[in-house]
Design a protein around this motif. Structure first.
Motif, PDB file in Angstrom:
ATOM      1  N   SER A  66       0.828  -1.211   0.000  1.00 12.02           N
ATOM      2  CA  SER A  66       0.000   0.000   0.000  1.00 12.02           C
ATOM      3  C   SER A  66       0.857   1.252   0.000  1.00 12.02           C
ATOM      4  O   SER A  66       0.549   2.231  -0.686  1.00 12.02           O
ATOM      5  N   LYS A  67       1.944   1.240   0.768  1.00 13.46           N
ATOM      6  CA  LYS A  67       2.869   2.377   0.783  1.00 13.46           C
ATOM      7  C   LYS A  67       3.455   2.594  -0.612  1.00 13.46           C
ATOM      8  O   LYS A  67       3.533   3.723  -1.094  1.00 13.46           O
ATOM      9  N   PHE A  68       3.882   1.502  -1.243  1.00 13.89           N
ATOM     10  CA  PHE A  68       4.478   1.589  -2.571  1.00 13.89           C
ATOM     11  C   PHE A  68       3.505   2.222  -3.566  1.00 13.89           C
ATOM     12  O   PHE A  68       3.846   3.174  -4.264  1.00 13.89           O
ATOM     13  N   TYR A  69       2.287   1.695  -3.622  1.00 14.14           N
ATOM     14  CA  TYR A  69       1.337   2.192  -4.614  1.00 14.14           C
ATOM     15  C   TYR A  69       0.883   3.616  -4.295  1.00 14.14           C
ATOM     16  O   TYR A  69       0.615   4.404  -5.207  1.00 14.14           O
ATOM     17  N   HIS A  81       9.429   7.755 -14.549  1.00 11.31           N
ATOM     18  CA  HIS A  81      10.239   7.173 -15.621  1.00 11.31           C
ATOM     19  C   HIS A  81      11.628   6.781 -15.106  1.00 11.31           C
ATOM     20  O   HIS A  81      12.196   5.781 -15.547  1.00 11.31           O
ATOM     21  N   GLN A  82      12.172   7.545 -14.169  1.00 10.65           N
ATOM     22  CA  GLN A  82      13.493   7.250 -13.606  1.00 10.65           C
ATOM     23  C   GLN A  82      13.503   5.973 -12.777  1.00 10.65           C
ATOM     24  O   GLN A  82      14.549   5.360 -12.579  1.00 10.65           O
ATOM     25  N   VAL A  83      12.350   5.573 -12.252  1.00 14.07           N
ATOM     26  CA  VAL A  83      12.272   4.350 -11.444  1.00 14.07           C
ATOM     27  C   VAL A  83      11.320   3.320 -12.071  1.00 14.07           C
ATOM     28  O   VAL A  83      10.764   2.476 -11.379  1.00 14.07           O
ATOM     29  N   ALA A  84      11.174   3.403 -13.374  1.00 10.55           N
ATOM     30  CA  ALA A  84      10.287   2.477 -14.087  1.00 10.55           C
ATOM     31  C   ALA A  84      10.708   1.026 -13.901  1.00 10.55           C
ATOM     32  O   ALA A  84       9.859   0.132 -13.843  1.00 10.55           O
ATOM     33  N   ASP A  85      12.008   0.790 -13.788  1.00  9.62           N
ATOM     34  CA  ASP A  85      12.485  -0.579 -13.594  1.00  9.62           C
ATOM     35  C   ASP A  85      11.929  -1.190 -12.311  1.00  9.62           C
ATOM     36  O   ASP A  85      11.579  -2.364 -12.274  1.00  9.62           O
ATOM     37  N   ILE A  86      11.793  -0.398 -11.275  1.00 12.57           N
ATOM     38  CA  ILE A  86      11.244  -0.891 -10.006  1.00 12.57           C
ATOM     39  C   ILE A  86       9.729  -1.008 -10.104  1.00 12.57           C
ATOM     40  O   ILE A  86       9.142  -1.994  -9.653  1.00 12.57           O
ATOM     41  N   MET A  98      12.675  -0.573  -1.677  1.00 10.14           N
ATOM     42  CA  MET A  98      13.526  -0.469  -2.864  1.00 10.14           C
ATOM     43  C   MET A  98      13.290   0.861  -3.581  1.00 10.14           C
ATOM     44  O   MET A  98      14.237   1.533  -3.980  1.00 10.14           O
ATOM     45  N   LEU A  99      12.039   1.263  -3.715  1.00 10.40           N
ATOM     46  CA  LEU A  99      11.708   2.537  -4.358  1.00 10.40           C
ATOM     47  C   LEU A  99      12.318   3.700  -3.585  1.00 10.40           C
ATOM     48  O   LEU A  99      12.925   4.601  -4.174  1.00 10.40           O
ATOM     49  N   LYS A 105      18.909   7.513  -3.943  1.00 11.13           N
ATOM     50  CA  LYS A 105      20.190   7.314  -4.631  1.00 11.13           C
ATOM     51  C   LYS A 105      20.249   8.069  -5.945  1.00 11.13           C
ATOM     52  O   LYS A 105      21.252   8.717  -6.260  1.00 11.13           O
ATOM     53  N   ARG A 106      19.177   8.033  -6.711  1.00  9.77           N
ATOM     54  CA  ARG A 106      19.172   8.629  -8.044  1.00  9.77           C
ATOM     55  C   ARG A 106      19.001  10.149  -8.025  1.00  9.77           C
ATOM     56  O   ARG A 106      19.471  10.836  -8.934  1.00  9.77           O
ATOM     57  N   PHE A 107      18.324  10.682  -7.022  1.00 10.54           N
ATOM     58  CA  PHE A 107      18.077  12.123  -6.990  1.00 10.54           C
ATOM     59  C   PHE A 107      18.830  12.854  -5.888  1.00 10.54           C
ATOM     60  O   PHE A 107      18.973  14.065  -5.945  1.00 10.54           O
ATOM     61  N   GLY A 108      19.285  12.136  -4.877  1.00 13.55           N
ATOM     62  CA  GLY A 108      19.987  12.770  -3.773  1.00 13.55           C
ATOM     63  C   GLY A 108      21.400  13.174  -4.159  1.00 13.55           C
ATOM     64  O   GLY A 108      21.956  12.712  -5.151  1.00 13.55           O
TER      65      GLY A 108
END
Length: 138
Positions: A66-69, A81-86, A98-99, A105-108
């Motif tokens: 639920s948190k993820f969605y 789009h940057q986390v589409a793989d996850i 993981m998200l 990691k990707r934006f920090g």
């Protein structure tokens, strides 16, 4: 006779746990429809997640799925789009964690970028030491 009582107690416990899990899921689904998350902060994803986790807690959204969605729906299309793989991967067991890790990691900012920013952008002016420390920590 003793084994029969233990089996009955175990069945009652299993039924109660299943019912509690169903209640938690129903509550999470209901809360997901109510909660309005702020726009993702690309400049400070850790701060954004601190805010989001507070909102999830207040709305009693506890299940990781639920948190993820809930978080996925708050992301703009460029960030998503940057986390589409996850988002697309079905084999990840704890997608929320993981998200969160990947967005940070990707934006920090890396530690090196943080140090350069600290050394080049810090203005002393007439600030109190506590104000300077707070700026340095941020």
């Amino acid at each position: 006779m003793e084994d029969n009582k233990e089996a009955t107690l175990q069945e009652q416990l299993d039924t109660t746990m299943a019912e509690n899990n169903q209640i938690e899921i129903k509550h999470d689904v209901a809360a997901m429809g109510i909660i309005k998350l702020p726009t993702f902060l690309q400049t400070d994803p850790e701060l954004w997640f601190a805010q989001i986790e507070g909102l999830l807690h207040v709305h009693r959204i506890t299940a990781n799925a639920s948190k993820f969605y809930t978080v996925i729906t708050a992301l703009d299309h460029n960030t998503l789009h940057q986390v589409a793989d996850i988002a697309k991967c079905q084999s990840i067991t704890d997608k929320f964690i993981m998200l969160k890790k990947e967005l940070i990691k990707r934006f920090g900012e890396s530690k090196q970028k943080q140090l350069v920013k600290l050394l080049t952008n810090l203005e002393l002016s007439n600030k109190r030491p506590t104000q300077l420390l707070r700026e340095m920590q941020n």
